[in-house]
Design a protein around this motif. Structure first.
Motif, short mmCIF file in Angstrom:
data_model
loop_
_atom_site.label_atom_id
_atom_site.label_comp_id
_atom_site.label_asym_id
_atom_site.label_seq_id
_atom_site.Cartn_x
_atom_site.Cartn_y
_atom_site.Cartn_z
N ALA A 1 0.84 -1.20 0.00
CA ALA A 1 0.00 0.00 0.00
C ALA A 1 0.87 1.25 0.00
CB ALA A 1 -0.94 -0.01 1.21
N ASP A 2 1.98 1.20 0.75
CA ASP A 2 2.91 2.34 0.76
C ASP A 2 3.51 2.57 -0.61
OD1 ASP A 2 2.44 2.88 3.40
OD2 ASP A 2 4.24 1.88 4.15
N CYS A 3 3.91 1.48 -1.25
CA CYS A 3 4.49 1.58 -2.60
C CYS A 3 3.47 2.19 -3.55
CB CYS A 3 4.91 0.21 -3.12
SG CYS A 3 6.34 -0.49 -2.30
N TYR A 4 2.25 1.70 -3.46
CA TYR A 4 1.19 2.21 -4.32
C TYR A 4 1.02 3.71 -4.12
CZ TYR A 4 -3.54 3.12 -5.99
OH TYR A 4 -4.63 3.65 -6.63
N VAL B 1 1.45 6.88 -6.77
CA VAL B 1 0.37 7.84 -7.02
C VAL B 1 0.87 9.26 -6.78
CG1 VAL B 1 -1.85 8.71 -6.19
CG2 VAL B 1 -1.53 6.25 -6.55
N LYS B 2 1.62 9.45 -5.71
CA LYS B 2 2.18 10.78 -5.44
C LYS B 2 3.08 11.22 -6.57
CE LYS B 2 1.90 10.37 -0.43
NZ LYS B 2 2.63 10.03 0.82
N ASN B 3 3.88 10.31 -7.05
CA ASN B 3 4.78 10.61 -8.15
C ASN B 3 4.00 11.02 -9.40
OD1 ASN B 3 7.43 10.70 -9.35
ND2 ASN B 3 6.85 8.84 -10.43
N THR B 4 2.90 10.34 -9.66
CA THR B 4 2.07 10.69 -10.82
C THR B 4 1.50 12.09 -10.67
OG1 THR B 4 1.48 8.37 -11.08
CG2 THR B 4 0.09 9.99 -12.21
N LYS B 5 1.06 12.41 -9.47
CA LYS B 5 0.51 13.74 -9.23
C LYS B 5 1.59 14.79 -9.44
CE LYS B 5 -2.05 14.07 -5.48
NZ LYS B 5 -2.54 13.79 -4.08
N ASP B 6 2.79 14.51 -8.94
CA ASP B 6 3.92 15.41 -9.11
C ASP B 6 4.14 15.68 -10.60
OD1 ASP B 6 6.18 16.84 -7.96
OD2 ASP B 6 7.47 15.26 -8.74
N LEU B 7 4.13 14.61 -11.39
CA LEU B 7 4.38 14.73 -12.82
C LEU B 7 3.29 15.51 -13.54
CD1 LEU B 7 5.60 11.17 -13.88
CD2 LEU B 7 6.85 13.31 -14.21
N PRO C 1 5.08 22.82 -1.34
CA PRO C 1 5.00 21.37 -1.14
C PRO C 1 3.70 20.97 -0.45
CG PRO C 1 6.48 22.38 0.46
CD PRO C 1 6.11 23.45 -0.53
N SER C 2 3.24 19.79 -0.75
CA SER C 2 1.99 19.30 -0.18
C SER C 2 2.20 17.92 0.44
CB SER C 2 0.93 19.19 -1.27
OG SER C 2 -0.07 18.27 -0.90
N PRO C 3 1.65 17.67 1.61
CA PRO C 3 1.81 16.34 2.22
C PRO C 3 1.20 15.25 1.33
CG PRO C 3 0.25 17.70 3.46
CD PRO C 3 0.91 18.60 2.48
N LEU C 4 0.24 15.61 0.49
CA LEU C 4 -0.41 14.61 -0.34
C LEU C 4 0.37 14.30 -1.62
CD1 LEU C 4 -4.11 15.79 0.03
CD2 LEU C 4 -2.91 14.00 1.31
N ILE C 5 1.51 14.98 -1.77
CA ILE C 5 2.38 14.68 -2.91
C ILE C 5 3.80 14.38 -2.44
CG2 ILE C 5 3.34 15.55 -5.08
CD1 ILE C 5 0.97 17.37 -5.40
N ALA D 1 -4.91 5.66 6.12
CA ALA D 1 -4.22 6.92 5.83
C ALA D 1 -5.14 7.82 5.01
CB ALA D 1 -2.94 6.62 5.04
N PRO D 2 -4.83 9.11 4.93
CA PRO D 2 -5.70 10.02 4.17
C PRO D 2 -5.75 9.65 2.69
CG PRO D 2 -4.03 11.23 5.43
CD PRO D 2 -3.70 9.78 5.55
N TYR D 3 -6.89 9.92 2.07
CA TYR D 3 -7.02 9.72 0.64
C TYR D 3 -6.00 10.57 -0.11
CZ TYR D 3 -11.71 7.94 1.79
OH TYR D 3 -12.76 7.24 2.30
N LEU D 4 -5.43 10.00 -1.15
CA LEU D 4 -4.53 10.78 -2.01
C LEU D 4 -5.25 11.34 -3.22
CD1 LEU D 4 -1.30 8.60 -2.05
CD2 LEU D 4 -1.79 10.66 -0.71
N MET D 5 -6.45 10.81 -3.48
CA MET D 5 -7.21 11.27 -4.64
C MET D 5 -8.64 11.61 -4.20
SD MET D 5 -6.02 8.36 -7.40
CE MET D 5 -5.82 6.86 -6.46
N SER D 6 -9.25 12.48 -4.94
CA SER D 6 -10.67 12.75 -4.75
C SER D 6 -11.45 11.87 -5.72
CB SER D 6 -10.98 14.21 -5.03
OG SER D 6 -10.23 15.05 -4.17
N ALA D 7 -12.74 11.72 -5.45
CA ALA D 7 -13.58 10.92 -6.34
C ALA D 7 -14.91 11.61 -6.55
CB ALA D 7 -13.79 9.53 -5.75
N ARG D 8 -15.39 11.59 -7.79
CA ARG D 8 -16.71 12.14 -8.07
C ARG D 8 -17.45 11.22 -9.03
NH1 ARG D 8 -13.85 15.82 -11.86
NH2 ARG D 8 -13.63 17.45 -10.29
#
Lengths: 232, 232
Positions: free
Chosen positions: A131-134, A138-144, A223-227, B90-97
């Motif tokens: 789950a951590d790897c996942y 996801v964070k990396n994708t958001k960064d990109l 910077p954002s904790p979610l990224i 852990a907190p959601y990394l993505m939103s959903a609609r």
DNA sequence: CGGCAAATTGACTCATGTCAAGCTATGTGG
DNA sequence: CCACATAGCTTGACATGAGTCAATTTGCCG
């Protein structure tokens, strides 16, 4: 001789809660090998026979498509890689090469899957790790997708500073060309991006970075904790 | 009334092997709700209280950073989403609609974690699902970093064609603006990209796509199982 | 029929990649 | 110890890809 590696492996989150007997089983089946610099450990597309653990040195995960290649992550001691492929018994999606002389432990994937079924604590640890790897990808994708290359570099510098002592001066952990690839740009562009961060207090001398105005850089990077938070 | 949803949930890979009693426990704790179109189901950063399952309709996963927003995935019936956040609490990394009127099942995360510890088959299913999700995101990252926007569109069309009947003509499953965001480009750019695929036999009429020369498009797109195969 | 949002188009700017040249640091062999 | 080779980095000039803005057009829904 081999037993000397157990303590550091045992301390990994993924192994710290497994029952002693099961841990022993896994270590019995494992190999530990030393590799020189720039050795390709695994090739994407190959069947995943082993879970890998970097004990010393460092490993780059990368991927190619026709003439292009990109760096996806750097694995440092002590941590595992390609857990997902091992769990699913599916082909590797990434290749791996040593960046420097490295010591790697190899645990047969089928033993990992077997112990998973026998030890609930291990199962829980594996699912947590995965789950951590996942979440990291996801964070990396958001960064990109959400940031320009300048913003990606700025945030990378803040993360790297944080990962190291947190001091205003630190060294890049590998070559700039690799960093460029990891950040999704060309080496030429990275050079210019460093220049572009000059107004925000980033001074570069070779691979040494000085952040002369932390607040200014943070204000730009946002910077954002979610990224950007690792392991969060 | 509620029991009518069990069969379709039960058939999901993640639930198909769990013991009847445990499955019953999970369903007891679950809610099923109908949502209208364009409702925000979850917001990134919020604590993850529920594992979500799309039973009908469709859901978009997206993420924002300051003024920007990007589409990360579309979830279709019947499948779960935000499993990783639920597993890790852990907190959601993505939103959903919701993209359309949808029926969603909500299973409290803590029940998922509890049953994980009690049922090895469920644990195995969860780890498999999570590994698949991880691999899907890695493939997406490779798509983004190794291909130009024209190549991404070409490969997307081939995947979508495949996901649907495989016929040379099919409809885009949602608006082009969303597709553009998912592929990491602007709507304007997507329009031009469609034009750019004209020479390879792609004809667009509204949301209907005709692939008039399959071999030509494939030759241009150069799809790879290590990037484009779903569930592989 | 009218109104609205999405999609398209054109003109333009800006970001990024490409190519080529030069620079720098490093390590090797003479 | 120095000359040289090598690889990485930097720089400049240029080409191209992609985003922006604004104006239409299209298509859909009330």
């Amino acid at each position: 001789m081999f037993e000397t590696y157990h303590p550091e492996i045992r301390q990994l989150a993924i192994f710290s809660t497994v029952a002693e007997g099961h841990f022993h089983d896994l270590m019995q089946a494992a190999y530990v090998q030393n590799f020189p610099q720039h050795v390709e450990l695994i090739t994407e597309g190959d069947p995943s026979d082993f879970l890998h653990i970097v004990l010393a040195g460092s490993v780059e995960l990368f991927s190619s498509w026709h003439t292009r290649e990109t760096s996806l992550a750097t694995v440092r001691p002590v941590s595992t890689f390609i857990l997902a492929a091992a769990v699913r018994d599916a082909p590797y999606l990434m290749s791996a090469r040593t960046l420097e002389k490295s010591r790697i432990a190899l645990i047969p994937s089928q033993d990992v899957r077997r112990v998973f079924g026998e030890d609930v604590e291990f199962a829980r640890a594996v699912v947590n790790e995965l789950a951590d790897c996942y979440r990291a990808v996801v964070k990396n994708t958001k960064d990109l997708k959400l940031r320009t290359s300048l913003e990606r570099l700025a945030n990378y510098l803040l993360r790297e500073q944080n990962r190291q002592a947190g001091a205003p001066q630190f060294a890049l952990p590998y070559e700039k060309r690799r960093l460029a690839s990891f950040l999704g740009m060309t080496p030429e562009n990275l050079s210019r991006a460093f220049k572009g961060l000059r107004p925000y207090g980033v001074v570069v001398d070779g691979n040494r970075i000085s952040i002369t105005d932390q607040a200014d850089l943070v204000a730009f990077a946002k910077p954002s904790p979610l990224i950007d938070d690792r392991g969060g």
